[in-house]
Design an enzyme around this catalytic site. Structure first.
Site, short mmCIF file in Angstrom:
data_model
loop_
_atom_site.label_atom_id
_atom_site.label_comp_id
_atom_site.label_asym_id
_atom_site.label_seq_id
_atom_site.Cartn_x
_atom_site.Cartn_y
_atom_site.Cartn_z
N ARG A 87 0.82 -1.21 0.00
CA ARG A 87 0.00 0.00 0.00
C ARG A 87 0.86 1.27 0.00
O ARG A 87 0.41 2.32 -0.47
CB ARG A 87 -0.94 0.00 1.20
CG ARG A 87 -2.17 -0.85 0.96
CD ARG A 87 -3.08 -0.84 2.15
NE ARG A 87 -4.40 -1.35 1.80
CZ ARG A 87 -5.33 -1.66 2.67
NH1 ARG A 87 -5.09 -1.52 3.97
NH2 ARG A 87 -6.50 -2.10 2.29
N LYS B 244 -15.17 -14.77 6.74
CA LYS B 244 -16.56 -14.56 7.12
C LYS B 244 -17.54 -14.50 5.95
O LYS B 244 -17.38 -13.69 5.04
CB LYS B 244 -16.69 -13.26 7.90
CG LYS B 244 -16.20 -13.38 9.33
CD LYS B 244 -16.30 -12.04 9.97
CE LYS B 244 -16.70 -12.10 11.43
NZ LYS B 244 -16.92 -10.74 11.93
N GLY C 23 -6.86 -6.49 0.68
CA GLY C 23 -5.65 -6.45 1.48
C GLY C 23 -5.06 -7.84 1.65
O GLY C 23 -3.88 -8.06 1.36
N GLY D 227 -12.41 -4.26 1.50
CA GLY D 227 -13.81 -3.86 1.61
C GLY D 227 -14.22 -2.91 0.50
O GLY D 227 -15.32 -3.01 -0.06
#
Ligand code: 3PG
Ligand code: MG
Length: 399
Positions: A41, A206, A356, A380
């Site tokens: 990043r 998840k 990520g 996200g």
């Protein structure tokens, strides 16, 4: 509804002007040593920063790191990032030990043309993430005072309605940086008319995080391959026992429903690597996905699954991959993620790695980044983009 870009700002001339750059320097740190374990990043914002310093701007960079709770917390200091950023830029980065306080003011005031300052973690201030418009606005006022113009290059954070992302651009002339522009260009190819077959691979822990994107993608994909921790809730929905694997019991019904509506597009693992414990040295072997022993925990997809997924990926023309297939940080459970990543890298498809974790996996496994079409810096953010949601950071640039 058009977005002004860094080139527009450069064309106006930035020499001697203070340019506030929101970056996403939220990099993973080693829990013990605090060292940066993946600087992807930081590298990703170099083109924007280099263009600005080269044009003589006084560059003030701000970012969040981790999720501190609105007050200073040394575990989340950006100081190590300032060091790494300086190395990569080949010029010192002046670090402010607060975000909008005395240190920030004097650091920004002392900047010479072409120099870079990094402010301390935005989230050390409650105003950054506040749900209260007034509180966020007050913090945005303080931040905006450090710039004559604002550049958003924090693609990983554009889905957050935070002061530095959403409220500062309302206060300053604002443009999209090179990274944000490239990310939006690439992802819009996926939401537009992707070349078919279009295959999506989803992993990660998840299901609840991925539900919205699964719903949104199902109508437009040809195949949806599901691995990682989230596959166990789907396996349970198919009626299989999953031992002590990760399970979101309250999602089972939803997953059953998705499977029914998916017209056979969803592919699940047929075998998994099941271990005695969640540990790097745990005893483990490969078992059928419908035969996970009751005390075992599934930590990776098995070789037959890798082969099946690979077959589905081989003819694809467009591939989006988000989320590891297993606990790739532990070498014993990294084969699934490696197998899928290597397969994707070898196809002729237009390939996008989102997130990520999957981006970090590509680098941690030593794969050649250039063999992927695009590696997104947003986890996200890329998922919410694909869901078709309005992203507060992008919307703010459009106004
Ligand atoms: C990320 O790592 O996904 C981005 O930096 C956003 O961080 P957040 O999820 O803590 O807002
Ligand atoms: Mg996140």
């Amino acid at each position: 509804m058009s977005i002004r870009t860094l080139d527009d700002l450069l064309a106006e001339g930035v020499s001697g002007r203070r340019v506030l750059v929101r970056a996403d320097l939220n990099v993973p740190l080693d829990k013990q040593s605090g060292d940066i374990t993946d600087d992807g990043r930081i590298r990703a914002v170099l083109p924007t920063l280099g263009a600005l310093t080269g044009a003589g701007a006084k560059v003030v960079v701000c970012s969040h790191l981790g999720r501190p709770k609105g007050a200073p917390d040394p575990r989340f200091s950006l100081r190590p990032v300032a060091g790494r950023l300086g190395e990569l830029l080949g010029a010192p980065v002046h670090f402010a030990t607060d975000t909008v306080g005395e240190s920030a003011r004097s650091t920004v005031d002392a900047l010479a043309d072409g120099e870079v300052a990094l402010l301390e973690n935005l989230r050390f201030n409650a105003g950054e993430t506040s749900k209260d418009d007034t509180e966020r606005g007050a913090f945005a006022d303080q931040l905006a005072a450090f710039g004559d113009a604002y550049v958003d290059d924090a693609f990983g954070a554009v889905h957050r309605k935070h002061a530095s992302v959403h409220d500062v651009p309302a206060r300053l002339p604002h443009v999209a940086g090179r990274l944000v522009l490239r990310e939006v260009e690439v992802l819009s190819r996926l939401t537009g008319e992707p070349e078919r077959p279009y295959v999506v691979v989803l992993g990660g822990s998840k299901v609840s995080d991925k539900l919205a994107v699964i719903e949104a993608l199902l109508p437009s994909v040809d195949r949806l391959l599901i691995g990682g921790g989230m596959c166990f809730t789907f396996l349970k929905a198919q009626g299989h026992e999953v031992g002590s694997s990760l399970l979101e019991e309250e999602m089972v019904e939803t997953c059953r429903n998705l499977l029914e509506r998916s017209e056979g597009k969803i592919m699940l693992p047929v075998d998994v690597v099941a271990a005695d414990a969640f540990a790097p040295d745990a005893a483990h072997d490969t078992v059928p996905a419908d035969g996970i022993p009751s005390k075992r925990v599934g930590l990776d997809i098995g070789p037959e699954t890798v082969a099946g997924f690979a077959a589905a990926l081989k003819g694809a023309r467009t591939i989006f991959w988000n989320g590891p297939m297993g606990v790739f940080e532990m070498p014993a459970f990294a084969h699934g993620t490696r197998g899928i990543a290597e397969t994707i890298a070898k196809t002729d498809a237009f390939t996008v790695v989102g997130g990520g974790d999957s981006a970090a996996a590509v680098r941690a496994l030593g794969l050649d980044e250039s063999s992927f079409g695009h590696i997104s810096t947003g986890g996200g953010a890329s998922l919410e983009y694909l869901e078709g949601k309005t992203l507060p950071g992008i919307a703010a640039l459009e106004n």
